[in-house]
Design a protein around this motif. Structure first.
Motif, PDB file in Angstrom:
ATOM      1  N   PRO A 194       1.813   6.484  -7.510  1.00 36.14           N
ATOM      2  CA  PRO A 194       0.465   6.140  -8.005  1.00 36.14           C
ATOM      3  C   PRO A 194       0.459   5.497  -9.381  1.00 36.14           C
ATOM      4  O   PRO A 194      -0.509   4.833  -9.757  1.00 36.14           O
TER       5      PRO A 194
ATOM      6  N   TYR B  92       0.835  -1.204   0.000  1.00 35.29           N
ATOM      7  CA  TYR B  92       0.000   0.000   0.000  1.00 35.29           C
ATOM      8  C   TYR B  92       0.871   1.256   0.000  1.00 35.29           C
ATOM      9  O   TYR B  92       0.607   2.217  -0.743  1.00 35.29           O
ATOM     10  N   SER B  93       1.929   1.229   0.802  1.00 32.90           N
ATOM     11  CA  SER B  93       2.832   2.392   0.876  1.00 32.90           C
ATOM     12  C   SER B  93       3.523   2.642  -0.463  1.00 32.90           C
ATOM     13  O   SER B  93       3.729   3.792  -0.868  1.00 32.90           O
TER      14      SER B  93
ATOM     15  N   LYS C 224       1.036   4.332  -2.720  1.00 32.27           N
ATOM     16  CA  LYS C 224       0.865   5.738  -2.293  1.00 32.27           C
ATOM     17  C   LYS C 224       2.041   6.587  -2.760  1.00 32.27           C
ATOM     18  O   LYS C 224       1.866   7.714  -3.220  1.00 32.27           O
TER      19      LYS C 224
END
Length: 609
Positions: free
Chosen positions: A580, A573-574, A577
């Motif tokens: 993108p 997820y990081s 983020k």
């Protein structure tokens, strides 16, 4: 099984329909106008059980006629799963029952989905036990599984605000059509009290246990079908009842609680699987459970043996008892007690019988997960057994001294009594001392047992530690769980793979077959679509079945590594983020599992997830 003619099949389906109607009316006291879904589930299940019963009884009769050696599997857990579909598949009657249900206006799949999950296990230990029983039946090896009939199982789990909440698992409340109560085979089990020395008329010194409490163990038998064979083995689960369930005098004086106090105390033993052992009461209850299981089971084995033989001298030739982890390790001193104190065998002969009867499956390498019991608690509950353990340990340590003179550190490690601080009974050492053979459950696990965890035992008894790799039965875990895949494989290579997984190698020739690949992809897609519908129904989450499913299902525990998995998700997820535009495969993560009620860190892992 030979194919039936259309007329024969029609007659069989009509018989099944009549059985539905009979059981609905006579057993449930219901009519189609008043019947609930549970009434129909019970009616269908009883109709199937009636067709299993002659196989079950015939298998039991053969044990008496042919006198074969019997495998007895002692386990705190049996994660059997629902029975209806599994039994239909094993009997080859699924299609007939589905047609009979449809012609009666019922949906067999809905009835199957209504069945409660038996609350008899929590993880791999219980899954292994259940799979062994299935395979033993399929191989037509006589076997009995011995366990506890937990009234409330482990617990039902809900997640509220990220935290696990526990609720009682009332898996028996709507009836269990598969079990048969056998009160005439009940056993008496003692707890607490004291021991006393006495002498026989011949002057022989003997010891008698005077328990403070007596409880009754009542067996409930569940048939375990083999796959398309005539052998049906037995899962015998013990339930507690009070030796004196009702004190009439207390009741008449108005002390209503005292009138049933013994009953409540006795029945607590088989209420719940793995009661929390944070408090001393929970530890005592767990120890009571373990002794109750082994005492009832060994008494039952001896009863069965004596119905076929005049003495117990050849007991080990007729029974092989497998201890699934250390929960049943009390079988070592209990079998010694029954042989020496009850049946009056001398010590050396009793020990020879015991060591040749019992085998032990080890499930863990972690020292902190290895079971041990405080001496004070153990002695207060099982005073005679502690005396037997002390004597067994004294004799065993003499053997170690002879083989390894002057090695005091080895003596300390191998002793059944841990004396490094507060004194404990080490259940792993007890099981290793009393077992004919010890096995790990994977090649790597067994190798680590030999080289590290049980290295002293491997050196003392070379060849005693063996490997038996874990597996699962392909009947429940493929045929029952995944009928689409089963159909595809069977159409491609025949059905012999269901009893011989080596046959799956025939699929290798289809690895580059475009048509087979497409059929395989459609099976997987259909299964994922079904699962997405289930998620939508239960959790109101919409999932695209085209994404990758990343699944981890097992008990929530620090060493099961769910926390590493969630840290991996946070890392992915990081990265997204931070970038993108990163090209990633869409992935849906699924966790399944329960944390023990008193295991705070495991509950924190659930909260983190």
């Amino acid at each position: 099984m030979s194919e039936l003619s259309p007329d024969d099949r029609s007659r069989r389906v009509n018989k099944i329909k009549r059985a539905f109607a009979y059981n609905l009316f006579c057993r449930q006291g219901a009519t189609p106008r008043t019947a609930s879904l549970n009434d129909y589930y019970l009616a269908v299940s009883y109709a199937l059980r009636d067709r299993m019963q002659h196989l079950f009884v015939n298998s039991a009769e053969k044990l008496l006629e042919k006198n074969p050696k019997i495998v007895c599997y002692l386990s705190a857990e049996f994660l059997t799963g629902p029975q209806l579909r599994n039994n239909l598949v094993n009997l080859g009657l699924y299609d007939d029952f589905a047609q009979a249900a449809a012609e009666t206006g019922l949906d067999l799949r809905e009835i199957i989905n209504h069945e409660e999950e038996p609350g008899l296990g929590s993880g791999g230990l219980g899954r292994l036990a259940a799979c062994y029983l299935d395979s033993l039946s399929t191989l037509e090896i006589p076997a009995v599984g011995y366990g506890i009939r937990y009234e409330y199982g482990m617990f039902n789990q809900r997640i509220e605000n990220g935290w696990q909440k526990e609720f009682s698992d009332r898996w028996l409340h709507q009836g269990n059509p598969w079990e048969i109560k056998k009160p005439v085979m009940a056993c008496e089990v003692g707890l607490g009290g004291r021991t006393e020395v006495y002498h026989t008329e011949a002057g022989t010194r003997r010891i008698r246990w005077r328990p403070a409490r007596l409880i009754t163990g009542v067996p409930y038998d569940t048939p375990i079908l083999g796959y398309k064979v005539n052998t049906v083995n037995c899962l015998r689960l013990w339930s507690t009842e009070s030796h004196t369930s009702f004190d009439f005098a207390e009741f008449n004086t108005g002390d209503y609680y005292s009138a049933v106090a013994d009953k409540l105390k006795a029945e607590t033993i088989t209420k719940v699987l793995y009661p929390s052992d944070e408090q001393i009461e929970g530890k005592r209850l767990r120890l009571e459970q373990q002794f109750f299981l082994v005492s009832c089971s060994l008494q039952d084995m001896i009863r069965l043996h004596m119905s076929r033989h005049e003495s117990l001298g050849n007991f080990h030739e007729q029974f092989q008892a497998q201890l699934n982890d250390t929960h049943p390790a009390l079988a070592v001193p209990e079998l010694m007690r029954l042989l020496v104190d009850v049946h009056f065998y001398d010590w050396d002969e009793a020990w020879e019988i015991t060591r040749r009867t019992l085998c032990y499956t080890n499930h863990t390498l972690l020292p902190e997960a290895m079971e041990r019991w405080q001496l004070d608690l153990f002695g207060s509950l099982l005073p005679r057994h502690l005396e037997i353990i002390f004597e067994l340990n004294r004799r065993f340590l003499d053997e170690v001294r002879i083989k390894y003179p002057g090695d005091d550190e080895r003596l300390r490690r191998m002793s059944v009594i841990d004396e490094t601080g507060p004194r404990y009974v080490r259940m792993v050492n007890l099981a290793c001392m009393g077992a004919k053979a010890i096995n790990g459950v994977a090649a790597l696990h067994t190798d680590l047992l030999r080289r590290h965890t049980l290295a002293d035992w491997d050196q003392m008894y070379p060849g005693k530690i063996r490997n038996v790799t874990n597996g699962v039965t392909p009947r429940r875990w493929i045929a029952v769980s995944n009928p689409r895949l089963t159909k595809l494989i069977t159409e491609a290579i025949g059905e012999s793979w269901l009893t011989n997984l080596d046959e799956l190698r025939q699929l290798e020739k289809l690895a580059d077959d475009a048509a087979f690949q497409e059929a395989w992809r459609k099976v997987k897609e259909a299964n994922k679509r079904d699962f997405c519908e289930l998620i939508s129904c239960c959790d109101r989450i919409c999932v695209d079945p085209a994404v990758m499913f990343d699944v981890q299902v097992k008990r929530i525990h620090e060493y099961k590594r769910q926390h590493l998995n969630i840290l991996h998700i946070i890392t992915l997820y990081s990265r997204i983020k931070a970038n993108p535009n990163l090209s990633v495969t869409p992935r849906f993560f699924i966790f399944g599992g329960k944390a023990a009620p008193g295991y705070f860190m495991a509950k924190r892992i659930i909260k983190l997830i």
